[in-house]
Design a protein around this motif. Structure first.
Motif, PDB file in Angstrom:
ATOM      1  N   HIS A  99       9.694  -1.584   3.129  1.00 46.09           N
ATOM      2  CA  HIS A  99       8.310  -2.000   3.328  1.00 46.09           C
ATOM      3  C   HIS A  99       8.077  -2.389   4.788  1.00 46.09           C
ATOM      4  O   HIS A  99       8.832  -3.189   5.352  1.00 46.09           O
ATOM      5  CB  HIS A  99       7.957  -3.156   2.396  1.00 46.09           C
ATOM      6  CG  HIS A  99       7.747  -2.705   0.981  1.00 46.09           C
ATOM      7  ND1 HIS A  99       6.575  -2.126   0.552  1.00 46.09           N
ATOM      8  CD2 HIS A  99       8.578  -2.712  -0.084  1.00 46.09           C
ATOM      9  CE1 HIS A  99       6.670  -1.817  -0.732  1.00 46.09           C
ATOM     10  NE2 HIS A  99       7.885  -2.159  -1.140  1.00 46.09           N
ATOM     11  N   PRO A 101       5.191  -4.064   7.008  1.00 42.44           N
ATOM     12  CA  PRO A 101       3.964  -4.826   6.747  1.00 42.44           C
ATOM     13  C   PRO A 101       2.698  -4.201   7.313  1.00 42.44           C
ATOM     14  O   PRO A 101       1.661  -4.167   6.638  1.00 42.44           O
ATOM     15  CB  PRO A 101       4.256  -6.184   7.404  1.00 42.44           C
ATOM     16  CG  PRO A 101       5.742  -6.311   7.350  1.00 42.44           C
ATOM     17  CD  PRO A 101       6.267  -4.917   7.543  1.00 42.44           C
ATOM     18  N   GLU A 102       2.753  -3.685   8.545  1.00 45.26           N
ATOM     19  CA  GLU A 102       1.552  -3.106   9.152  1.00 45.26           C
ATOM     20  C   GLU A 102       1.046  -1.891   8.389  1.00 45.26           C
ATOM     21  O   GLU A 102      -0.160  -1.631   8.341  1.00 45.26           O
ATOM     22  CB  GLU A 102       1.811  -2.702  10.607  1.00 45.26           C
ATOM     23  CG  GLU A 102       2.355  -3.799  11.481  1.00 45.26           C
ATOM     24  CD  GLU A 102       3.865  -3.719  11.595  1.00 45.26           C
ATOM     25  OE1 GLU A 102       4.547  -3.690  10.540  1.00 45.26           O
ATOM     26  OE2 GLU A 102       4.369  -3.678  12.733  1.00 45.26           O
ATOM     27  N   ASP A 104       1.812  -1.325   5.037  1.00 46.24           N
ATOM     28  CA  ASP A 104       1.410  -1.782   3.703  1.00 46.24           C
ATOM     29  C   ASP A 104       0.006  -2.390   3.721  1.00 46.24           C
ATOM     30  O   ASP A 104      -0.776  -2.200   2.790  1.00 46.24           O
ATOM     31  CB  ASP A 104       2.408  -2.808   3.174  1.00 46.24           C
ATOM     32  CG  ASP A 104       3.735  -2.194   2.786  1.00 46.24           C
ATOM     33  OD1 ASP A 104       3.776  -0.957   2.560  1.00 46.24           O
ATOM     34  OD2 ASP A 104       4.736  -2.931   2.699  1.00 46.24           O
ATOM     35  N   SER A 105      -0.297  -3.105   4.806  1.00 51.45           N
ATOM     36  CA  SER A 105      -1.616  -3.742   4.915  1.00 51.45           C
ATOM     37  C   SER A 105      -2.686  -2.793   5.431  1.00 51.45           C
ATOM     38  O   SER A 105      -3.867  -3.150   5.462  1.00 51.45           O
ATOM     39  CB  SER A 105      -1.536  -4.952   5.840  1.00 51.45           C
ATOM     40  OG  SER A 105      -1.296  -4.543   7.183  1.00 51.45           O
ATOM     41  N   LYS A 106      -2.244  -1.610   5.865  1.00 49.51           N
ATOM     42  CA  LYS A 106      -3.141  -0.599   6.432  1.00 49.51           C
ATOM     43  C   LYS A 106      -3.806  -1.068   7.731  1.00 49.51           C
ATOM     44  O   LYS A 106      -4.863  -0.572   8.124  1.00 49.51           O
ATOM     45  CB  LYS A 106      -4.199  -0.148   5.415  1.00 49.51           C
ATOM     46  CG  LYS A 106      -3.584   0.520   4.181  1.00 49.51           C
ATOM     47  CD  LYS A 106      -4.636   1.010   3.221  1.00 49.51           C
ATOM     48  CE  LYS A 106      -4.094   1.859   2.109  1.00 49.51           C
ATOM     49  NZ  LYS A 106      -2.774   1.551   1.595  1.00 49.51           N
ATOM     50  N   SER A 107      -3.175  -2.014   8.417  1.00 45.81           N
ATOM     51  CA  SER A 107      -3.676  -2.403   9.731  1.00 45.81           C
ATOM     52  C   SER A 107      -3.324  -1.365  10.785  1.00 45.81           C
ATOM     53  O   SER A 107      -3.954  -1.306  11.850  1.00 45.81           O
ATOM     54  CB  SER A 107      -3.123  -3.771  10.137  1.00 45.81           C
ATOM     55  OG  SER A 107      -1.707  -3.753  10.221  1.00 45.81           O
ATOM     56  N   TRP A 184      -4.999   8.381   8.365  1.00 50.28           N
ATOM     57  CA  TRP A 184      -4.752   7.997   6.977  1.00 50.28           C
ATOM     58  C   TRP A 184      -5.438   8.951   6.003  1.00 50.28           C
ATOM     59  O   TRP A 184      -5.025   9.070   4.841  1.00 50.28           O
ATOM     60  CB  TRP A 184      -5.254   6.565   6.717  1.00 50.28           C
ATOM     61  CG  TRP A 184      -6.733   6.378   6.907  1.00 50.28           C
ATOM     62  CD1 TRP A 184      -7.379   6.003   8.049  1.00 50.28           C
ATOM     63  CD2 TRP A 184      -7.759   6.597   5.934  1.00 50.28           C
ATOM     64  NE1 TRP A 184      -8.745   5.970   7.860  1.00 50.28           N
ATOM     65  CE2 TRP A 184      -9.005   6.329   6.563  1.00 50.28           C
ATOM     66  CE3 TRP A 184      -7.754   6.989   4.594  1.00 50.28           C
ATOM     67  CZ2 TRP A 184     -10.217   6.439   5.897  1.00 50.28           C
ATOM     68  CZ3 TRP A 184      -8.970   7.095   3.929  1.00 50.28           C
ATOM     69  CH2 TRP A 184     -10.183   6.818   4.570  1.00 50.28           C
TER      70      TRP A 184
END
Length: 209
Positions: A99, A101-102, A104-107, A184
């Motif tokens: 995972h 984080p960037e 997973d958060s779609k930032s 995306w």
């Protein structure tokens, strides 16, 4: 004739390499295990193919295709990729990459994350949404009624033009899907990702709406 460097030797990259050679380009293959492990692939592809280290492939390529797990981004040879047009075919998979984080958060998109590791490359997201068997079988000459379209995304207009010309040479037309921040739209799980798996692919199969 264009020289295309490859970092990563999986199914997509080997298929792109095969199409590139058929179109008259030169290819330089590499992977994380060393050029000796690619000797058979290079021999099969013929005299326009050679194997090298990742750094050598990056330095040799007029265009460089990156096809590696997202978790391998930190290992890419950033210096020889500086100033190069880079085709990013990578897709994020937490089950493989862990995972992030960037993502997973779609930032960030995975391409924007890749750009952070190769900041001086001109990055274009492309050929990440089509199954490798269909990439080979759906290639068509320019003007064919059933020619398929592949989306590309990137922040550099010259790099997009270079990638559009290359993709055209290997049998596909292109849809401009916007900047890297919009890549995306062609990522894993979107409507255009592996849109041709159903077997009903046509010339609009990969079109971004």
């Amino acid at each position: 004739m264009t020289t295309v460097g490859f970092i990563g030797s999986g199914a997509i990259s080997s298929t792109i390499a095969r199409l590139a050679i058929q179109a008259g380009h030169q290819v330089v293959l590499s992977n994380s295990r060393g050029p000796e492990t690619l000797a058979d692939m290079a021999a099969e592809l013929g005299p326009r193919a050679s194997a090298a280290t990742s750094g050598e492939a990056a330095a040799a390529g007029d265009i460089v295709v990156v096809t590696v797990p997202v978790k391998a981004f930190p290992n890419l040879p950033a210096v020889p990729l500086a100033g190069k047009t880079v085709i990013d075919t990578c897709n994020y998979g937490p089950e493989r990459d862990g995972h992030i984080p960037e993502l997973d958060s779609k930032s960030l998109t995975s391409s924007e994350l890749l750009q952070e590791y190769i900041p001086d490359a001109m990055l274009v997201k492309a050929v990440n949404n089509i199954f490798f068997k269909h990439l080979l079988s759906l290639a068509r000459p320019a003007g064919a009624a059933d020619r398929s379209y592949l989306p590309i995304a990137g922040d550099s207009a010259p790099a997009k033009a270079t990638v559009t010309e290359f993709i055209a040479s290997i049998g596909y037309s292109v849809v401009d899907a916007g900047p890297l921040a919009d890549s995306w739209r062609q990522a894993t799980g979107t409507p255009v990702w592996h849109a041709s798996r159903s077997g009903t692919a046509n010339r609009g199969c990969c079109h971004i709406r």
